[in-house]
Design a protein around this motif. Sequence first.
Motif, PDB file in Angstrom:
ATOM      1  N   ARG A 209      -7.113 -29.226  14.490  1.00 11.56           N
ATOM      2  CA  ARG A 209      -6.489 -28.478  15.588  1.00 11.56           C
ATOM      3  C   ARG A 209      -7.434 -27.402  16.122  1.00 11.56           C
ATOM      4  O   ARG A 209      -7.505 -27.166  17.324  1.00 11.56           O
ATOM      5  CB  ARG A 209      -5.192 -27.838  15.090  1.00 11.56           C
ATOM      6  CG  ARG A 209      -4.463 -26.996  16.125  1.00 11.56           C
ATOM      7  CD  ARG A 209      -4.197 -27.768  17.380  1.00 11.56           C
ATOM      8  NE  ARG A 209      -3.524 -26.941  18.387  1.00 11.56           N
ATOM      9  CZ  ARG A 209      -3.449 -27.222  19.675  1.00 11.56           C
ATOM     10  NH1 ARG A 209      -4.003 -28.369  20.134  1.00 11.56           N
ATOM     11  NH2 ARG A 209      -2.833 -26.426  20.529  1.00 11.56           N
ATOM     12  N   ARG A 210      -8.164 -26.744  15.199  1.00 11.05           N
ATOM     13  CA  ARG A 210      -9.084 -25.721  15.656  1.00 11.05           C
ATOM     14  C   ARG A 210     -10.189 -26.319  16.544  1.00 11.05           C
ATOM     15  O   ARG A 210     -10.553 -25.761  17.580  1.00 11.05           O
ATOM     16  CB  ARG A 210      -9.717 -25.006  14.463  1.00 11.05           C
ATOM     17  CG  ARG A 210     -10.625 -23.852  14.879  1.00 11.05           C
ATOM     18  CD  ARG A 210     -11.106 -23.043  13.713  1.00 11.05           C
ATOM     19  NE  ARG A 210     -12.013 -23.811  12.865  1.00 11.05           N
ATOM     20  CZ  ARG A 210     -12.624 -23.305  11.796  1.00 11.05           C
ATOM     21  NH1 ARG A 210     -12.383 -22.055  11.426  1.00 11.05           N
ATOM     22  NH2 ARG A 210     -13.437 -24.055  11.065  1.00 11.05           N
ATOM     23  N   LYS A 211     -10.694 -27.481  16.108  1.00 11.67           N
ATOM     24  CA  LYS A 211     -11.707 -28.137  16.940  1.00 11.67           C
ATOM     25  C   LYS A 211     -11.141 -28.507  18.307  1.00 11.67           C
ATOM     26  O   LYS A 211     -11.805 -28.378  19.340  1.00 11.67           O
ATOM     27  CB  LYS A 211     -12.227 -29.391  16.231  1.00 11.67           C
ATOM     28  CG  LYS A 211     -13.126 -29.095  15.045  1.00 11.67           C
ATOM     29  CD  LYS A 211     -13.656 -30.395  14.434  1.00 11.67           C
ATOM     30  CE  LYS A 211     -14.592 -30.094  13.279  1.00 11.67           C
ATOM     31  NZ  LYS A 211     -15.119 -31.362  12.661  1.00 11.67           N
ATOM     32  N   GLU A 214     -10.943 -25.389  20.314  1.00 13.24           N
ATOM     33  CA  GLU A 214     -12.286 -24.991  20.757  1.00 13.24           C
ATOM     34  C   GLU A 214     -12.766 -25.867  21.898  1.00 13.24           C
ATOM     35  O   GLU A 214     -13.385 -25.397  22.850  1.00 13.24           O
ATOM     36  CB  GLU A 214     -13.254 -25.052  19.577  1.00 13.24           C
ATOM     37  CG  GLU A 214     -13.025 -23.957  18.541  1.00 13.24           C
ATOM     38  CD  GLU A 214     -13.917 -24.129  17.329  1.00 13.24           C
ATOM     39  OE1 GLU A 214     -14.544 -25.219  17.206  1.00 13.24           O
ATOM     40  OE2 GLU A 214     -14.002 -23.192  16.508  1.00 13.24           O
ATOM     41  N   LEU A 791      -6.071 -19.882  18.666  1.00 17.56           N
ATOM     42  CA  LEU A 791      -7.248 -20.144  17.843  1.00 17.56           C
ATOM     43  C   LEU A 791      -7.439 -19.037  16.808  1.00 17.56           C
ATOM     44  O   LEU A 791      -7.770 -19.310  15.641  1.00 17.56           O
ATOM     45  CB  LEU A 791      -8.484 -20.249  18.733  1.00 17.56           C
ATOM     46  CG  LEU A 791      -9.814 -20.502  18.003  1.00 17.56           C
ATOM     47  CD1 LEU A 791      -9.758 -21.830  17.241  1.00 17.56           C
ATOM     48  CD2 LEU A 791     -10.965 -20.488  18.992  1.00 17.56           C
ATOM     49  N   LEU A 794      -4.834 -19.569  14.133  1.00 17.21           N
ATOM     50  CA  LEU A 794      -5.201 -20.738  13.341  1.00 17.21           C
ATOM     51  C   LEU A 794      -6.353 -20.418  12.391  1.00 17.21           C
ATOM     52  O   LEU A 794      -6.367 -20.827  11.227  1.00 17.21           O
ATOM     53  CB  LEU A 794      -5.592 -21.881  14.284  1.00 17.21           C
ATOM     54  CG  LEU A 794      -5.678 -23.289  13.670  1.00 17.21           C
ATOM     55  CD1 LEU A 794      -4.321 -23.718  13.121  1.00 17.21           C
ATOM     56  CD2 LEU A 794      -6.156 -24.287  14.709  1.00 17.21           C
ATOM     57  N   SER A 795      -7.312 -19.651  12.907  1.00 18.87           N
ATOM     58  CA  SER A 795      -8.454 -19.263  12.062  1.00 18.87           C
ATOM     59  C   SER A 795      -7.983 -18.412  10.893  1.00 18.87           C
ATOM     60  O   SER A 795      -8.511 -18.520   9.772  1.00 18.87           O
ATOM     61  CB  SER A 795      -9.478 -18.481  12.894  1.00 18.87           C
ATOM     62  OG  SER A 795      -9.978 -19.280  13.932  1.00 18.87           O
TER      63      SER A 795
END
Length: 983
Positions: A209-211, A214, A791, A794-795
């Motif tokens: 999901r982070r990718k 991004e 993001l 999520l991080s």
Amino acid sequence: MELHIYGYGKLDNKHYTLSDLQLFYGENEAGKSTIMSFIHSILFGFPTKQQSLLRYIPKSSSEYGGKILCHMEDQGIVSIERVRGKAAGDITVQFEDGRVEGEEILQQLLGKMDRSTYQNIFSFNLDGLQNIQRLKKEELNRYLFTAGSTGTDLLLKLSQDWQKERELLFKKSGRKPKINVVLSELKDLEKQVKEGKEKNDQYLPLIARRKSLESEISALEKEKELLSDKREHLISVNENWDTLVQFKDVEKRLSQLKDLEFPPNGLERMNELKIEERQTSAYLETLKSKQKDLMEKLESKDLDLTLREDIPFMEELLSRQSSYLKWKEESGERSRELRMVHSKISDTIRELGLQVEMENIPSLNTSLMMSENIQQALDDQTKLLYERESLDKLQEEEMEELQAIERKCENLEQRLMEEDEYQELQRKVKALTGKHSTREQMEWVNLQVKEAEGNYSRKKASYSYQMLISGGAFLIAMGFGLWGVFSGNWIMAGMSLLFLMVIGGTIFQSRKNVRNETDTLQKLKERAKAIQPEKTGTLDTAEQSLLEQMEFRNEWKQRVLSLEEQELKIQKLQERKEELEKAIIRGEGRIERLKEELYLPSDFHWKWLRDAFAKMKELVYLYETYSHLSAEEAYSEKKVKEFTEECQGWFHRHALLFTTVDEALLQLKGMLHDLEKRRLVVENIVAELEPLTMDIEKHSIEIEKIRRDLHDLIQIAGCTGEMEFREKAMKVQERSEFKSQYKGMKTRLTQKTLDTFLEFNSLEESRRESARVLQTIDELSKELSAHQKELASLSYEIKTLEEGKSHSAILQEFESKKAELGELAFEWSTYTLAGVSLRKTMELYQKTKMPKVIELAEENFRELTEGHYQRIFLLEDEMIKVERMDGTIFDAIELSQGTKEQLFISIRFALIQSIGDKYRLPVLIDDGVVNFDLARTKAFLSLLRKVARDHQVLFFTCHPHIKQSFTDEEMIVLKRKESIRTS
């Protein structure tokens, strides 16, 4: 503008008055560079020891510096004086209303301009006329931008420094830059971290999901960047809509005219043939008319030779006609000039009130010594009057101080006792002090009594409270003791008995403490009664009076000393004022003697002496001119009279009517013409008829050939007549003009702006699209902000999962490296954004200011090269190019040294003209035309006078041929060893 040099280099006590265009002419080492440096130093400060500039400290004078008198808008005459002092010198700026200011006001007057800016724009020499040919468009734009904003290459150097810092941080293919090193280490750590995370099922979806986020953020940022670029192009289209519409119309008209077929130089060839036809026809008609006249002359009467013997005399009179007209014209011109000069002389005498006749004007003393005497006398008198005014103010202040001291002394004297009373008061205080106790003793005993009373009250209250508590505790202990005795619990009975004994001891001790406090209080009260103050009021009053008298006497003595010092100070001021009055009277006598020597009236104000002396010098020059013109007028009138009498005598001898000399000369000319014509007619008429007939036949054939050529030219153009041919030629010329206009507009407009313009039918559509793009950018920004928040969240979750794992140490190092990379990236982006901001600022300058500068530079370049070069081109990533008159394009490096310097001067003058509305500062040029030929030197001097309309121009040279182009009033001649003479 005026320069007063107290001492600077080898110049000592010099004064120059400058015009709007001023030439400083002199040999090498005559002082030209010294004067140029003097102006820089007065305006911007003396060079410090740390700077590489020459300081020009005088060797033969203790004074260092000078002043500049200049006229400024809204300020009048302003005096800027700088002398030896702190590092850059002590500055004094004095205005016409008497106001005096310092360095800060001078900077405001100069528009916050520093020395380097001024020397890069308004002051230059041969060293500055180099290497301009190697600048490309971007570099020249940056050069003009920095010259227009700071006047130095600081911004260019700063941009280069930023680029070096960026390369030290990151290079795309580098290995040693810091970011490259950290990225390499980060990749290794990331690999290790990923290997430890593969076992965590929850971790992988979050990473995915982070990718995704991004990727979406990158796509949104890219889309936002594209929309921002599009909005910039839309803004450019909106700002240049009228130019773009015109460009589109020109392009459309060129497409309509592209299929025209026309012979090369067709219109010129037709015009030449038509001119040749008209000339030949006219000549043929002339030949035919001459043939007819010759035939008629063959039948005319014989020659009349009555005046043949007077022909030499008549010819001699006619040959002197030009001299007669010259003498007559000179006589009238001298008469007009005499009236004008006489009027100026009379006006000057009346304006100054001179008590001198016109023939005595040469006796006026206008020597340099008299000028120096006047200047010295006025300066001395001004200083004396200023000093007297200062002394008057100072004396008034000191008198006020003296009166204040006297009033204080009188006030003190009124409050002082007589000496007998003062001695009696001293004896009285001494006697009272020996008999009675002091007030301090009594007050101390009373304070002890009050303190003891307070302690007694507290002890008594505490004893009462303690008795109450002890009584209650006693009853309770008694109850527990009786219960223990009756119940047989002897331990309880013993403890109750012990407790009763403690309570009894406490009550006994408290009672003893109360009794002790009572005894102490009684003793203190008895002691207070024993100390009985007897009549203390009388003693206090006497001591107070004695203290006051002692203070009054000490203050009176100090005031008397101050009074004597003030009187001595005023006496010295009065003596100095008397000396000044004597000096002022001597100065007035000196000025009166100067006025008598100059034939000025006694009531003529001395402050006007400098102006009067200048007008007297002009008056002497006018008188010399008047004498010279009178002699020339007399000579011309004499020659005219002699010629008139000679001509009139000849006419009377031959019984001919004489009216005026001009009509008589016309008659003589007609007589000679008739005689010569009649003599030659018969001899030449037959010889002329035969070749005349042949010429008539020859030119008739030529006319027929020209008419055939005209017909063929019209047929080649595909036209049926001359009118249609000329209309077609006009269309061809129109197509050529449109091509030139299209080429110029194509150079100024970018292709992206043109493509964007073609997408819209109206300016309103373009503006709506610009608003829509702006709204889209705002929406993208909001969406981008939401994704960035998600993001970040999520991080944080990923970080929470990563904590406490077996690979925590590796992860910690990985995050540390990421943080280090973030800091380095932030530093790199800082330099990048700074460079982008500088580039955009320069691009904005190019769009708004650069075209005007180039337009002015082209105009200046055409004037300097006498129209030989027409245009200056600045194409992307190319060097400067110029277009010659025949259309040939040259790089600047291909030009001769003189033409390259003319190109640089054109650009420099254009820059001065473009910022002239903000900075009206003098222009200083040191030998800028060494490599110019005579014609282009004249063109440069003409352009120099054009610049001098808006800026004062000071031109320094050692070349005699330049000196000839300036009047005496515009020139100051500097000599190497002799004293400097002001012209």
